[in-house]
Write a protein that holds these residues in place. Structure first.
Motif, PDB file in Angstrom:
ATOM      1  N   THR A 128       0.827  -1.203   0.000  1.00 56.49           N
ATOM      2  CA  THR A 128       0.000   0.000   0.000  1.00 56.49           C
ATOM      3  C   THR A 128       0.865   1.258   0.000  1.00 56.49           C
ATOM      4  O   THR A 128       0.500   2.287  -0.562  1.00 56.49           O
ATOM      5  CB  THR A 128      -0.948   0.003   1.223  1.00 56.49           C
ATOM      6  OG1 THR A 128      -1.792  -1.146   1.167  1.00 56.49           O
ATOM      7  CG2 THR A 128      -1.810   1.255   1.258  1.00 56.49           C
ATOM      8  N   ALA A 129       2.051   1.152   0.648  1.00 56.73           N
ATOM      9  CA  ALA A 129       2.982   2.284   0.698  1.00 56.73           C
ATOM     10  C   ALA A 129       3.800   2.419  -0.578  1.00 56.73           C
ATOM     11  O   ALA A 129       4.613   3.337  -0.696  1.00 56.73           O
ATOM     12  CB  ALA A 129       3.909   2.137   1.900  1.00 56.73           C
ATOM     13  N   GLY A 130       3.613   1.493  -1.535  1.00 54.61           N
ATOM     14  CA  GLY A 130       4.252   1.638  -2.828  1.00 54.61           C
ATOM     15  C   GLY A 130       5.362   0.665  -3.150  1.00 54.61           C
ATOM     16  O   GLY A 130       5.892   0.668  -4.268  1.00 54.61           O
ATOM     17  N   ALA A 131       5.762  -0.171  -2.191  1.00 52.01           N
ATOM     18  CA  ALA A 131       6.849  -1.121  -2.449  1.00 52.01           C
ATOM     19  C   ALA A 131       6.375  -2.277  -3.325  1.00 52.01           C
ATOM     20  O   ALA A 131       5.200  -2.658  -3.302  1.00 52.01           O
ATOM     21  CB  ALA A 131       7.391  -1.662  -1.129  1.00 52.01           C
ATOM     22  N   THR A 132       7.297  -2.827  -4.110  1.00 53.11           N
ATOM     23  CA  THR A 132       7.062  -4.105  -4.774  1.00 53.11           C
ATOM     24  C   THR A 132       7.384  -5.183  -3.756  1.00 53.11           C
ATOM     25  O   THR A 132       8.496  -5.238  -3.239  1.00 53.11           O
ATOM     26  CB  THR A 132       7.975  -4.261  -6.003  1.00 53.11           C
ATOM     27  OG1 THR A 132       7.625  -3.274  -6.967  1.00 53.11           O
ATOM     28  CG2 THR A 132       7.825  -5.650  -6.609  1.00 53.11           C
ATOM     29  N   VAL A 133       6.402  -6.031  -3.443  1.00 53.34           N
ATOM     30  CA  VAL A 133       6.542  -6.959  -2.328  1.00 53.34           C
ATOM     31  C   VAL A 133       6.535  -8.410  -2.810  1.00 53.34           C
ATOM     32  O   VAL A 133       5.565  -8.871  -3.421  1.00 53.34           O
ATOM     33  CB  VAL A 133       5.417  -6.759  -1.285  1.00 53.34           C
ATOM     34  CG1 VAL A 133       5.636  -7.675  -0.085  1.00 53.34           C
ATOM     35  CG2 VAL A 133       5.355  -5.299  -0.833  1.00 53.34           C
ATOM     36  N   TYR A 134       7.612  -9.105  -2.524  1.00 51.96           N
ATOM     37  CA  TYR A 134       7.663 -10.557  -2.717  1.00 51.96           C
ATOM     38  C   TYR A 134       7.132 -11.204  -1.438  1.00 51.96           C
ATOM     39  O   TYR A 134       7.508 -10.802  -0.320  1.00 51.96           O
ATOM     40  CB  TYR A 134       9.089 -11.024  -2.978  1.00 51.96           C
ATOM     41  CG  TYR A 134       9.602 -10.718  -4.363  1.00 51.96           C
ATOM     42  CD1 TYR A 134       9.636 -11.703  -5.356  1.00 51.96           C
ATOM     43  CD2 TYR A 134      10.053  -9.447  -4.688  1.00 51.96           C
ATOM     44  CE1 TYR A 134      10.102 -11.420  -6.630  1.00 51.96           C
ATOM     45  CE2 TYR A 134      10.522  -9.149  -5.967  1.00 51.96           C
ATOM     46  CZ  TYR A 134      10.537 -10.140  -6.932  1.00 51.96           C
ATOM     47  OH  TYR A 134      11.008  -9.859  -8.198  1.00 51.96           O
TER      48      TYR A 134
END
Length: 335
Positions: free
Chosen positions: A27-33
């Protein structure tokens, strides 16, 4: 978005705290694995949730999530995971959250049993994924972060690292997670990579609701329908205190909000190596949970009075009055 362009890895994100952290980072904008053993939900599974469900919820919020099936008890799976991130993100990894834990059911089923009555393999069941895997992931993440002179590693731990909780194998593992953060931080500090241990408070995860809250409500209903002796009354009081603790617990996403705030903190390196609590970070960064609640934490006198049932007395105690950390250290000190 605060974390736009950042790459994060959250292990054990099919449900619970890991899922909540992944949702907030994305939600904060990171690409999350995200990792876990359950890629797709299946009927009759012992626990709810799947990587695909977490991925879909992230995408519904407008975030980007990459689900990777990974058994964190297998070194080859961990190797493949980091190879994939390295390849797809050109060597970039900004945040690692070591959250994977495979022993919740085993601990719940064996809590209260003396450690010498359990098979020695119980240690491996608790600490292979919950400790050894954390170290391996920290090694591989550090290799990527040191090369870029930037990064944040978070071990999800608990108060079990300070005091007896559930069973010795659990406490030893959590103490080791805290010490891992402290010692690795010493070697990583000059590389501008932070390593902290994070203690959430009681969290209302899916498994907590299933294994603790629902059975306790049923027991309380039965207790109210029958006479009880003194021993049963004492057990009921203890159960009620635990029930209150989790009823007032954090949502699984609050830890994620804390990690998002940590990752943006210009003074992050001043915190490296430390044990941090979600309640303290919530107060420092003025965070509210996704349902609007704020937390005073387990050191709060008001909170302690509420948990033990002195609700009237707690009404007259300000939320900011807390037991100092040195008192905890002194009380639970080992020397």
């Amino acid at each position: 978005m605060a974390l736009a362009g950042k790459v994060a890895l959250v292990t054990g994100a099919t449900r619970g705290i890991g899922k909540g952290i992944a949702l907030q980072l994305a939600t904060a904008g990171a690409t999350v694995y995200i990792t876990g053993r359950t890629l797709q939900s299946r009927e009759g599974a012992p626990a709810p949730g799947s990587l695909n469900e977490t991925e879909k919820e992230v995408e519904n919020r407008g975030g980007r999530c990459i689900a990777v099936a990974c058994d964190h008890s297998r070194d080859s799976d961990i190797d493949s995971l980091f190879d994939q991130i390295n390849r797809e993100q050109n060597g970039r990894l900004d945040i690692l959250v070591n959250n994977a834990y495979s022993a919740v059911d085993a601990i719940m089923q064996n809590s209260g049993k003396p450690f010498w009555t359990l098979p020695p393999t119980f240690w491996d069941e608790v600490n292979n994924v919950g400790l050894r895997n954390h170290y391996i992931c920290a090694v591989k993440a550090s290799q990527m972060m040191v090369a870029r002179k930037s990064g944040l590693i978070v071990n999800i731990s608990s108060m079990g690292g300070l005091l007896y909780l559930f069973t010795p194998a659990y406490g030893v593992g959590k103490t080791a997670c805290d010490r891992m953060a402290a010692d690795c931080a010493i070697e990583l500090k000059k590389q501008n990579v932070a390593f902290v241990s994070l203690w959430p408070g009681p969290v209302q995860t899916e498994l907590v609701k299933k294994n603790i809250l629902e059975p306790m409500r049923q027991n309380q209903d039965r207790a109210g329908q029958s006479d009880s002796n003194v021993a049963e009354h004492r057990e009921q009081s203890r159960t009620t205190a635990v029930h209150r603790m989790f009823e007032q617990g954090e949502t699984p996403e609050f830890a994620g909000k804390c990690i998002v705030a940590l990752a943006q903190d210009a003074g992050l390196m001043k915190k490296t190596g430390r044990v941090l609590t979600t309640a303290d970070l919530g107060q420092e960064y003025s965070l509210c949970d996704v349902d609007g609640r704020s937390y005073s934490g387990t050191r709060s006198l008001k909170y302690i009075l509420q948990i033990v049932g002195w609700t009237k007395a707690s009404e007259y105690v300000p939320s900011f009055i807390a037991i100092p950390k040195f008192v905890y250290n002194a009380y639970y000190g080992r020397f």
